[in-house]
Design a protein around this motif. Sequence first.
Motif, short mmCIF file in Angstrom:
data_model
loop_
_atom_site.label_atom_id
_atom_site.label_comp_id
_atom_site.label_asym_id
_atom_site.label_seq_id
_atom_site.Cartn_x
_atom_site.Cartn_y
_atom_site.Cartn_z
N SER A 25 60.49 -79.17 -13.13
CA SER A 25 59.83 -79.88 -14.24
C SER A 25 60.65 -81.09 -14.68
CB SER A 25 59.64 -78.91 -15.41
OG SER A 25 59.06 -79.57 -16.51
N SER A 26 61.97 -80.91 -14.80
CA SER A 26 62.84 -82.02 -15.21
C SER A 26 62.87 -83.12 -14.15
CB SER A 26 64.26 -81.51 -15.46
OG SER A 26 64.28 -80.59 -16.53
N PHE A 27 62.86 -82.72 -12.90
CA PHE A 27 62.86 -83.68 -11.80
C PHE A 27 61.60 -84.53 -11.82
CE2 PHE A 27 61.60 -84.38 -7.27
CZ PHE A 27 62.52 -85.39 -6.99
N ARG A 28 60.47 -83.88 -12.03
CA ARG A 28 59.21 -84.61 -12.05
C ARG A 28 59.11 -85.53 -13.26
NH1 ARG A 28 54.60 -80.34 -9.89
NH2 ARG A 28 54.88 -80.89 -7.70
N ILE A 32 66.24 -85.83 -13.78
CA ILE A 32 67.27 -85.43 -12.83
C ILE A 32 67.22 -86.38 -11.64
CG2 ILE A 32 68.14 -83.60 -11.32
CD1 ILE A 32 66.84 -81.57 -13.08
N ALA A 33 68.38 -86.87 -11.24
CA ALA A 33 68.45 -87.75 -10.07
C ALA A 33 68.01 -87.00 -8.83
CB ALA A 33 69.87 -88.27 -9.89
N ASP A 34 67.42 -87.72 -7.92
CA ASP A 34 66.90 -87.11 -6.70
C ASP A 34 67.99 -86.39 -5.92
OD1 ASP A 34 64.88 -86.69 -4.64
OD2 ASP A 34 66.04 -88.12 -3.48
N GLU A 35 69.15 -87.02 -5.78
CA GLU A 35 70.23 -86.41 -5.01
C GLU A 35 70.72 -85.12 -5.67
OE1 GLU A 35 73.21 -85.69 -2.17
OE2 GLU A 35 71.34 -86.83 -2.13
N PHE A 37 68.95 -83.17 -7.61
CA PHE A 37 67.91 -82.17 -7.45
C PHE A 37 67.88 -81.64 -6.03
CE2 PHE A 37 63.41 -81.05 -6.55
CZ PHE A 37 63.35 -79.92 -7.35
N ARG A 38 68.07 -82.53 -5.06
CA ARG A 38 68.10 -82.10 -3.66
C ARG A 38 69.20 -81.06 -3.45
NH1 ARG A 38 70.68 -83.07 1.25
NH2 ARG A 38 72.34 -84.07 0.09
N LYS A 39 70.38 -81.35 -3.98
CA LYS A 39 71.51 -80.42 -3.88
C LYS A 39 71.17 -79.08 -4.52
CE LYS A 39 76.30 -80.11 -5.53
NZ LYS A 39 77.35 -80.84 -6.27
N PHE A 40 70.50 -79.12 -5.66
CA PHE A 40 70.13 -77.91 -6.37
C PHE A 40 69.12 -77.08 -5.58
CE2 PHE A 40 67.13 -75.69 -9.10
CZ PHE A 40 67.97 -74.91 -9.87
N ARG A 41 68.02 -77.73 -5.14
CA ARG A 41 66.95 -76.95 -4.50
C ARG A 41 67.37 -76.39 -3.15
NH1 ARG A 41 65.06 -80.25 -0.61
NH2 ARG A 41 64.89 -82.48 -1.02
N LEU A 42 68.25 -77.11 -2.44
CA LEU A 42 68.69 -76.60 -1.14
C LEU A 42 69.36 -75.24 -1.27
CD1 LEU A 42 70.06 -79.80 0.64
CD2 LEU A 42 68.12 -78.41 1.36
N THR A 43 70.16 -75.07 -2.30
CA THR A 43 70.83 -73.78 -2.48
C THR A 43 69.86 -72.71 -2.94
OG1 THR A 43 71.50 -74.34 -4.74
CG2 THR A 43 73.04 -74.88 -2.98
N ARG A 44 68.62 -73.07 -3.17
CA ARG A 44 67.56 -72.10 -3.47
C ARG A 44 66.58 -71.98 -2.32
NH1 ARG A 44 71.14 -73.89 -7.24
NH2 ARG A 44 71.10 -72.56 -9.08
N GLY A 45 66.96 -72.42 -1.13
CA GLY A 45 66.14 -72.25 0.06
C GLY A 45 64.95 -73.18 0.17
N VAL A 46 64.94 -74.26 -0.63
CA VAL A 46 63.81 -75.20 -0.64
C VAL A 46 64.27 -76.49 0.03
CG1 VAL A 46 62.11 -76.40 -2.07
CG2 VAL A 46 62.98 -74.16 -2.78
N TYR A 47 63.67 -76.80 1.16
CA TYR A 47 64.18 -77.83 2.06
C TYR A 47 63.09 -78.87 2.33
CZ TYR A 47 66.65 -79.38 6.38
OH TYR A 47 67.31 -80.09 7.35
N ILE A 584 71.09 -93.79 -12.47
CA ILE A 584 71.72 -92.82 -13.34
C ILE A 584 73.16 -93.24 -13.66
CG2 ILE A 584 70.38 -90.90 -12.40
CD1 ILE A 584 72.96 -90.03 -10.95
N ASP A 585 73.70 -92.65 -14.71
CA ASP A 585 75.10 -92.79 -15.05
C ASP A 585 75.82 -91.65 -14.33
OD1 ASP A 585 77.62 -92.75 -16.13
OD2 ASP A 585 76.98 -92.79 -18.22
N LEU A 586 76.53 -91.98 -13.25
CA LEU A 586 77.15 -90.94 -12.43
C LEU A 586 78.21 -90.16 -13.19
CD1 LEU A 586 77.54 -92.79 -9.01
CD2 LEU A 586 75.92 -90.99 -9.58
N VAL A 587 78.96 -90.83 -14.05
CA VAL A 587 80.00 -90.14 -14.80
C VAL A 587 79.37 -89.14 -15.77
CG1 VAL A 587 81.94 -90.40 -16.39
CG2 VAL A 587 81.59 -92.07 -14.57
#
Length: 724
Positions: A25-28, A32-35, A37-47, A584-587
Amino acid sequence: MAIQLTDNVSPAARRDILDLEQKISSFRAGDIADEAFRKFRLTRGVYGQRQPGVQMIRIKLPHGRITADQLVRIADLSDKYATGNLHATTRQDIQLHFVKLADSPQLWAELEDAGITLKEACGNTVRNVTGSARAGIDPLEPFDITAHAYHIFDYFLRNPICQDMGRKFKISLSSSEKDSAYGYMHDVGLVARIQDGKRGFKVMLGGGLGAQPFSAQTAYEFLEEDRVIPFIEGVIRVFDRYGERQKRHKARMKYLLNDIGLDELLRRVEAETPALKNKTVEVNDLPASVGELYPDRSEVSNYQPNVGPASSENPRFTTWFRTNVFEQKQPGWYAVQLRVLLGDMHSDTARALAAIVKQYAADDIRVTVNQGYLLRFIRPEDLPAVFEALDALGLANPGFDTTADITTCPGTDTCNLAISSSYGITRALESMMHDEFPDLVFNDDIKIKISGCMNGCGQHSVANIGYHGSSLKNGAYVLPALQVLLGGGFNGKGEGLIADKVIKIPAKRGPDSLRYLLRDFEANAFDGEYYSDYYARQGKNYFYQLLKPLADLKTLVDSDYIDWDHTEQYVTEVGVGECASVLIDLVATTLTEAAEKLGWAREALAEGRWADALYHAYNVFITGARAALMSHDMPTNTQHGIVSDFDKTFVGSPSQGEPGFHRAEGDFKHLVFSINKEEPSAEFATRFLAQADAFLQTVQAHREKQLEREGAPELQELTQAQDS
């Protein structure tokens, strides 16, 4: 619509699923930055798939084991959320393709209801623990490794030490010296052994495939079984701390081992001993959640067949029995292996297979490393009926794990990274062998494996004959190609070898290349010679010259510019990203990540999980220091490097009107790395967490003053990176 969660879903899984829903929901919403979110969803088996807007869901099956009811559940969910296809992988997972992102939390919830997880199936985590599918029934095994595989899986699932590594980490267990789980290509490969009456494992470290494949090095010829999990924990902690994090292609553990050497790696692992959650881990039986693996044990031990395997007048049954069936170590019981083209099974077929298992076999199906399935504890008198039932489903093709049974990844059908079609060339090669080399269904010495790119999901680098997708330029045009690799796999001594790249040829000439290789082997190999020994005897140049005519681009025809399974002219392309780039503000993003880890540390402390609280607090230090360095435009890489650079950069003397973070160089390093100097305890965890909390507050205050002085930061653009 709210996620539907049953009482069968554990509290930990429940939180993971709801967290995934919230992050989607936050990503849409663009929060949340795409990268990230990608890192997050991968560890949940979503590729992310090659096709925009849909996902591949990887289902994590420890040791490839699944029950009949679980198979039905996956089949039903494939119908409901995917395409009705179940794809078995070389890591003994099952994947579903073309799933909508919004559907992934509910799909996960319905899997967890059946005792199946997606957690850490992808991403920079400990991936699925694989193992010999024959474990527990293998006539060659010294003991059953199934319980060890499950305990390793359980121990590292959601373990703080492996939630944010530089790259993925893979573990396998082989039931015998045949190393059928390919331990020599894993970060940690274990081979069951008994020494002086004690159970244990040969331990191999630092294997891996990809563009630069490495064979693992032997760390121990024998390590007692209760020391294995603590040793793996020590290895992961060292990899997490010292492993590369910026250069993705150099971030696997094989490179760390290559850089520092085995002796130094083992020294660093030993230095982690005080910090380990457990110094020994007993593995006496399966976790209670797994359930029984066999029919009633008294039935197994007391079973006395009146006759041997029932015969059949059907010659196809005879061939199938010879290639796909073997007697288990339990006298009188048989196992049946299913050869599955491309690893793909339709949901209707899967449900029918589950019914066969319930009628004739133990409720213990194993997905195999060559993308097939293995059924166990079948009575000999039932084998003809099992054959007929499987044959009606198209699952009684002979030649399981033989030359005719090719292992392959999905390639350009779904994968972002693939360069050319894997499925199409696999069909073409299997068809050619069926027509021209029918006896290859009896040859289990030559293994053929195919990947759609150099990354090696099809494990081409450990094949006797391997191919990976590539491309060739011919003037202004590009055509699909295959890199041919030879000499990998196991030789006559049982040694695991990495294949050599020999030559690149147009993809449409793949069948000719295999035809040349097989005919050459038939004509010139010594009687009983293994293919990899034959390759070593003849030498790489011999095979280069043999295949060189196929690489001649002056003889191309129009069809060479069209890939297998395609009708349009070939073009090389990377899969479409899932969304546009964001600013995004990376820091700020990194500081938010540190605060989240602080919350995990507090939760672990409150629950009395001292070792977990310590490691979460350690990651608060690392992430906070990384944010501080980034705020001064300093590059960050390994965790050890981050600590060292922070120690030097933010030492006590005033910097731009602000005090440093510590009084003398070495203070910060001493504080952070004290994590492995004491035993995990309530007192140490409480103190260390308080220090991490205070440190993060100091970094946040430093950043706020910097922004007051310098103004808002320039936003950084992040775009979609490739999944792997």
